[in-house]
Design a protein around this motif. Structure first.
Motif, PDB file in Angstrom:
ATOM      1  N   GLN A  60      11.600  13.941 -21.745  1.00 23.02           N
ATOM      2  CA  GLN A  60      11.315  14.060 -20.298  1.00 23.02           C
ATOM      3  C   GLN A  60       9.951  14.654 -19.983  1.00 23.02           C
ATOM      4  O   GLN A  60       9.398  14.388 -18.931  1.00 23.02           O
ATOM      5  CB  GLN A  60      12.385  14.901 -19.605  1.00 23.02           C
ATOM      6  N   GLN A  83       6.110  15.039 -19.725  1.00 25.38           N
ATOM      7  CA  GLN A  83       5.043  14.043 -19.655  1.00 25.38           C
ATOM      8  C   GLN A  83       3.740  14.565 -20.277  1.00 25.38           C
ATOM      9  O   GLN A  83       2.695  13.977 -20.115  1.00 25.38           O
ATOM     10  CB  GLN A  83       4.789  13.645 -18.200  1.00 25.38           C
ATOM     11  N   TYR A 116       0.795   5.561  -6.250  1.00 28.55           N
ATOM     12  CA  TYR A 116       1.952   5.627  -5.368  1.00 28.55           C
ATOM     13  C   TYR A 116       2.596   6.995  -5.536  1.00 28.55           C
ATOM     14  O   TYR A 116       2.467   7.621  -6.584  1.00 28.55           O
ATOM     15  CB  TYR A 116       2.959   4.527  -5.717  1.00 28.55           C
ATOM     16  N   SER A 172       0.841  -1.194   0.000  1.00 28.91           N
ATOM     17  CA  SER A 172       0.000   0.000   0.000  1.00 28.91           C
ATOM     18  C   SER A 172       0.879   1.248   0.000  1.00 28.91           C
ATOM     19  O   SER A 172       2.035   1.217   0.421  1.00 28.91           O
ATOM     20  CB  SER A 172      -0.911  -0.006   1.214  1.00 28.91           C
ATOM     21  N   ALA A 173       0.306   2.292  -0.488  1.00 31.35           N
ATOM     22  CA  ALA A 173       1.044   3.547  -0.532  1.00 31.35           C
ATOM     23  C   ALA A 173       1.312   4.014   0.892  1.00 31.35           C
ATOM     24  O   ALA A 173       0.555   3.697   1.804  1.00 31.35           O
ATOM     25  CB  ALA A 173       0.222   4.585  -1.281  1.00 31.35           C
ATOM     26  N   PRO A 174       2.404   4.754   1.094  1.00 31.10           N
ATOM     27  CA  PRO A 174       2.733   5.165   2.462  1.00 31.10           C
ATOM     28  C   PRO A 174       1.631   6.003   3.094  1.00 31.10           C
ATOM     29  O   PRO A 174       0.884   6.692   2.414  1.00 31.10           O
ATOM     30  CB  PRO A 174       4.005   5.991   2.281  1.00 31.10           C
ATOM     31  N   PHE A 198       0.047   9.723   2.338  1.00 36.11           N
ATOM     32  CA  PHE A 198       0.396  10.136   0.981  1.00 36.11           C
ATOM     33  C   PHE A 198      -0.847  10.690   0.299  1.00 36.11           C
ATOM     34  O   PHE A 198      -1.921  10.097   0.333  1.00 36.11           O
ATOM     35  CB  PHE A 198       0.953   8.940   0.221  1.00 36.11           C
ATOM     36  N   TYR A 249      -6.494  19.975  -9.501  1.00 34.40           N
ATOM     37  CA  TYR A 249      -7.873  20.326  -9.238  1.00 34.40           C
ATOM     38  C   TYR A 249      -8.031  21.278  -8.060  1.00 34.40           C
ATOM     39  O   TYR A 249      -9.115  21.681  -7.728  1.00 34.40           O
ATOM     40  CB  TYR A 249      -8.687  19.053  -8.965  1.00 34.40           C
ATOM     41  N   ASN A 274       4.487  14.798 -26.671  1.00 29.35           N
ATOM     42  CA  ASN A 274       5.324  15.007 -25.484  1.00 29.35           C
ATOM     43  C   ASN A 274       6.819  15.092 -25.796  1.00 29.35           C
ATOM     44  O   ASN A 274       7.639  15.000 -24.899  1.00 29.35           O
ATOM     45  CB  ASN A 274       5.119  13.912 -24.420  1.00 29.35           C
ATOM     46  N   LEU A 284     -10.526  12.661 -10.572  1.00 28.55           N
ATOM     47  CA  LEU A 284      -9.459  12.563  -9.570  1.00 28.55           C
ATOM     48  C   LEU A 284      -9.769  11.439  -8.586  1.00 28.55           C
ATOM     49  O   LEU A 284     -10.905  11.272  -8.163  1.00 28.55           O
ATOM     50  CB  LEU A 284      -9.369  13.888  -8.819  1.00 28.55           C
ATOM     51  N   THR A 296      -0.632  20.007 -18.866  1.00 27.78           N
ATOM     52  CA  THR A 296      -1.291  19.686 -17.600  1.00 27.78           C
ATOM     53  C   THR A 296      -0.702  18.487 -16.867  1.00 27.78           C
ATOM     54  O   THR A 296      -0.555  18.508 -15.652  1.00 27.78           O
ATOM     55  CB  THR A 296      -2.777  19.392 -17.865  1.00 27.78           C
ATOM     56  N   ALA A 297      -0.362  17.445 -17.605  1.00 31.74           N
ATOM     57  CA  ALA A 297       0.124  16.239 -16.941  1.00 31.74           C
ATOM     58  C   ALA A 297       1.584  16.372 -16.541  1.00 31.74           C
ATOM     59  O   ALA A 297       2.116  15.522 -15.838  1.00 31.74           O
ATOM     60  CB  ALA A 297      -0.054  15.042 -17.865  1.00 31.74           C
ATOM     61  N   SER A 347      10.315   8.491 -22.151  1.00 28.20           N
ATOM     62  CA  SER A 347      10.744   8.394 -20.758  1.00 28.20           C
ATOM     63  C   SER A 347       9.573   7.849 -19.983  1.00 28.20           C
ATOM     64  O   SER A 347       8.546   8.495 -19.893  1.00 28.20           O
ATOM     65  CB  SER A 347      11.137   9.755 -20.216  1.00 28.20           C
ATOM     66  N   ASN A 358      -2.582  12.042  -3.208  1.00 27.66           N
ATOM     67  CA  ASN A 358      -2.476  11.953  -4.665  1.00 27.66           C
ATOM     68  C   ASN A 358      -1.963  13.269  -5.215  1.00 27.66           C
ATOM     69  O   ASN A 358      -2.554  14.314  -5.015  1.00 27.66           O
ATOM     70  CB  ASN A 358      -3.868  11.645  -5.215  1.00 27.66           C
ATOM     71  N   ASN A 359      -0.837  13.200  -5.899  1.00 26.91           N
ATOM     72  CA  ASN A 359      -0.235  14.451  -6.364  1.00 26.91           C
ATOM     73  C   ASN A 359      -1.019  15.085  -7.497  1.00 26.91           C
ATOM     74  O   ASN A 359      -0.781  16.203  -7.890  1.00 26.91           O
ATOM     75  CB  ASN A 359       1.220  14.237  -6.777  1.00 26.91           C
ATOM     76  N   LEU A 360      -1.985  14.342  -8.023  1.00 28.05           N
ATOM     77  CA  LEU A 360      -2.805  14.924  -9.085  1.00 28.05           C
ATOM     78  C   LEU A 360      -3.758  15.958  -8.512  1.00 28.05           C
ATOM     79  O   LEU A 360      -4.345  16.721  -9.247  1.00 28.05           O
ATOM     80  CB  LEU A 360      -3.615  13.829  -9.777  1.00 28.05           C
ATOM     81  N   LYS A 361      -3.894  15.936  -7.202  1.00 28.17           N
ATOM     82  CA  LYS A 361      -4.784  16.910  -6.574  1.00 28.17           C
ATOM     83  C   LYS A 361      -4.428  18.315  -6.982  1.00 28.17           C
ATOM     84  O   LYS A 361      -5.289  19.169  -7.057  1.00 28.17           O
ATOM     85  CB  LYS A 361      -4.705  16.767  -5.062  1.00 28.17           C
TER      86      LYS A 361
END
Lengths: 513, 205
Positions: free
Chosen positions: A368, A370, B37, A155-157, A160, A168, A347, B144, A392-393, B51, A162-165
């Motif tokens: 590099q 994304q 993750y 499981s994720a730590p 943590f 939004y 990209n 999200l 955006t990504a 990449s 979600n960095n996608l937050k």
């Protein structure tokens, strides 16, 4: 008394090892008896209560007592929980993993089995119908096996997020702020209306000439705004009903404007006379980016191809660069005209040498980013330093040394990067962003401290340009406004400083005499 | 001469290897792009001219090690029908939020010893690149993932396969109220992989 002693003696004899834990078979046996026992006792008690030590009660009690002598669960009072399996015994029992069991299909299969007998009653067409329905409804479930790997994934730590937050929610741009002595107005100096400006990240709809004329493409029109006088003049309108202007770019000398259209043509216009000079076709899809290198005009298309046009000759199409698989949205010749940087929706950021051989491959292809690479800017004071920003990504600004093809630095801006500009006087970088704050950020280079953030746009910024004197930045956004920010006002103090040494050298010359 | 011919042809074994490798990079991309993750658990590697971020987490690496190996074996046996990545809430695994489905179609006429088929590696890579790029681009339309998430890998195989000891049968983990988006596909001419993502539609109330 002797009766009791005899009882205890017998019990000791029966199960000698009262000290250690009982064997499994013993436990099993006692579980059963204790079960009976506790039931008996409770019955006994209730009976006792009503009959007050009746005849039925005494033999029961005797049994209870005799068992109570040994260390069996029977000793426990019936009120307490007996040693019935509250804890799940392990090892000898199959426990189905409920989370991975498909109950729906299981249920269906059970019910289906019951109905099998009436199959011979049904007509063949009905049977066929049932088979097809079955396949449609259950699909895969009937003729395949679904397997999952038993080992659970880590499981994720903890904690943590979600960095996608950041996409939004409004997040402050990272990086320490840099105290500046310079005053930067936080509000735009002027706001111009830009109705119908296309809200499309992949286009390049404004450009500012060195003659202080701003070209703005609004849907199928191009307007010229004279920044000195404030006059507005319509330069052109495309004829086709669905045509629109997808790109404008001034030749660095300033008199001519190249216009890319949705139909794939590139037009050349003389600004002073408001006259079309020529139309150059060749692209199969819209032209979203243009860049000049003296008499070579490079155009990037939705097909991913980049064409070099020699604007002097009738046979204008001199080379094709095909290194992108999707729409080219960023295109910039380096100030010295040696290399061309191109960014696209695949990209990729490609660096091309200035040769006109058709089937050349890029000098470097940077992977590099994304997301789509639209924002490109060559550093005016440090040759071969390129800044690029991702969509955006990606949200990163990256710095490249195109001499050796290395990434020098990268900064996560937490927001889509639409445009990048360098300012020579203050050695700063300006970036235009999208969601969430639609801000303009000014960065000190190379430390990448934030100098300031300019807020005001209510929708994502699409394009940015710098005035020819370098003092003003104009931003075009999806909120259909153009905003002028006077963020690099000429510093009178610095002017004086640069003027003083001249005086000094003059006086020195005089002194020698 | 031999080198050129081997570069443009493909055997069942080679195809299985390529497809299994695609799943390794594809699933890693999903885990990174969907933020299952933290990004610091990933490192950038060059693959297919892109990449791609792959995990550096030891336990996840060993998980992938065994899964990909088994997948490759099954691909060689031509019994894989689908590979599904189920993204569900970490607190409640029943709550499936996203389901990445890769339909695998295998040319059943090909055997391990049969003549290699014509297909250049660069063509296959081009197809794989387009799928992985689409995975990257999905961030723009997928909702999200608000809660901490975990994933599970399901492999649909032929019915008569004996379940290996480290695997278990599972239910399909379908999403009840879902929106589906078809992604690109690629083919090695032996295995054809069609990608699709379905996600839970959020209620407006």
């Amino acid at each position: 008394m002797s009766h009791l002693g005899e009882d205890v003696g017998r019990l000791l004899c029966l199960d000698g090892n009262t000290g250690g834990p009982a064997m499994r078979w013993q436990r099993k046996a006692t579980e059963v008896t204790s079960c009976n026992n506790s039931m008996n006792v409770s019955m006994n008690k209730s009976l006792n209560r009503s009959h007050n030590a009746s005849a039925i009660g005494s033999p029961m009690r005797a049994l209870n007592q005799s068992l109570g002598g040994s260390k069996t669960p029977g000793k426990k009072t019936p009120g307490k929980k007996s040693k019935t399996p509250t804890r799940t015994p392990s090892g000898d029992r199959f426990i189905a993993n409920r989370s991975t069991t498909d109950f729906e299909v299981g249920n269906f299969k059970m019910l289906n089995d019951l109905k099998i007998e009436d199959e011979d009653v049904l007509s063949p067409s009905k049977l066929e119908y049932r088979r097809v329905m079955n396949e449609n409804l259950n699909g895969h479930a009937m003729n395949s096996k679904i397997l999952s790997f038993k080992q659970a994934v880590p499981s994720a730590p903890e904690g943590f997020q979600n960095n996608l937050k950041v996409l939004y929610s409004s997040t402050k741009t990272p990086g320490s702020t840099h105290k500046t002595t310079r005053h930067i107005p936080q509000v735009p100096e002027r706001i111009l209306d830009a109705p119908d400006i296309m809200d499309d990240y992949y286009l390049n709809l404004i450009d500012w000439s060195n003659g202080n004329l701003l070209a703005v493409a609004l849907a199928n029109n191009v307007y010229i705004w004279n920044a000195t006088t404030g006059d507005i003049q319509q330069l052109l309108q495309l004829e086709g009903p669905d045509d629109y202007v997808s790109c404008v770019s001034y030749i660095p000398e300033g008199a001519y404007l190249a216009v890319g259209t949705s139909s794939g043509t590139v037009q050349l216009w003389d600004i002073e006379q408001s006259k079309k000079l020529r139309t150059m076709s060749g692209h199969a899809a819209r032209v979203g980016s243009l860049s000049w290198n003296s008499y070579i005009l490079s155009s990037g298309s939705r097909t991913g191809n980049i064409h070099h046009h020699d604007v002097r000759s009738a046979d204008h199409h001199v080379a094709t660069l095909s290194g992108h698989s999707q729409e080219v949205c960023g295109l910039r010749w380096s100030p010295d005209g040696r290399v061309l940087a191109s960014g696209a929706n695949d990209n990729l950021l490609n660096i091309w040498a200035a040769s006109t051989s058709t089937d050349s491959s890029p000098l470097y292809s940077f992977t590099q980013h994304q997301a789509a690479v639209k924002a490109l800017a060559w550093c005016p004071w440090q040759p071969s330093l390129l800044a690029s920003g991702g969509g955006t990504a990606d949200r990163h600004i990256r710095f490249w040394n195109v001499n050796n093809g290395t990434c020098i630095n990268s900064v996560d801006t937490k927001s889509q990067v639409c445009s990048l500009l360098w300012n020579k006087e203050y050695k700063e970088l300006v970036s235009g962003h999208g969601y969430a704050q639609n801000q303009i950020v000014i960065w000190k280079y190379p430390t990448m401290h934030r100098v300031t953030e300019l807020l005001g746009h209510t929708a994502r910024i699409l394009h940015m340009c710098m005035s020819p004197d370098g003092s003003t930045v104009i931003s075009a956004a999806a909120d259909e406004t153009l905003r002028l920010w006077k963020c690099f006002a000429n510093d009178p103090h610095q002017k004086k400083k640069s003027a003083k040494p001249k005086m000094g050298s003059l006086t020195r010359v005089q002194n020698i005499r | 001469m031999a080198a050129t011919s081997s570069a443009n042809t493909i055997t069942l074994k080679g195809s299985a290897e390529i497809v299994a490798e695609f799943f390794y990079y594809g699933i890693n991309s999903i885990l990174y792009q969907r933020g299952i993750y933290p990004p610091e658990h990933f490192t950038m590697t060059k693959k297919y001219g892109l990449s791609i971020l792959v995990t550096t987490d030891e336990s996840l690496k060993s998980y992938f090690g065994s899964v990909v190996k088994q997948l490759e074996e099954w691909l060689t046996q031509k019994i894989v029908q689908k590979v599904v990545v189920v993204v569900s809430s970490a607190d409640n695994k029943e709550e499936v939020l996203e389901r990445w489905q890769f339909d695998v179609e295998t040319d059943q006429n090909v055997t391990v010893d049969s003549k290699p088929k014509e297909k250049s590696k660069s063509d296959i890579h081009k197809g794989i690149v387009s799928v992985i790029k689409q995975i990257t681009a999905t961030v723009t339309f997928l909702p999200l993932l608000e809660v901490p998430c975990t994933f599970n890998l399901l492999i649909y195989t032929d019915k008569d396969l004996e379940t290996p000891s480290s695997w278990e049968e599972s239910k399909p983990f379908l999403i009840g109220n879902s929106e589906e988006v078809k992604l690109r596909s690629f083919s090695t001419s032996i295995h054809k992989v069609e990608a699709m993502v379905s996600y839970k539609v959020q209620d407006d109330d």
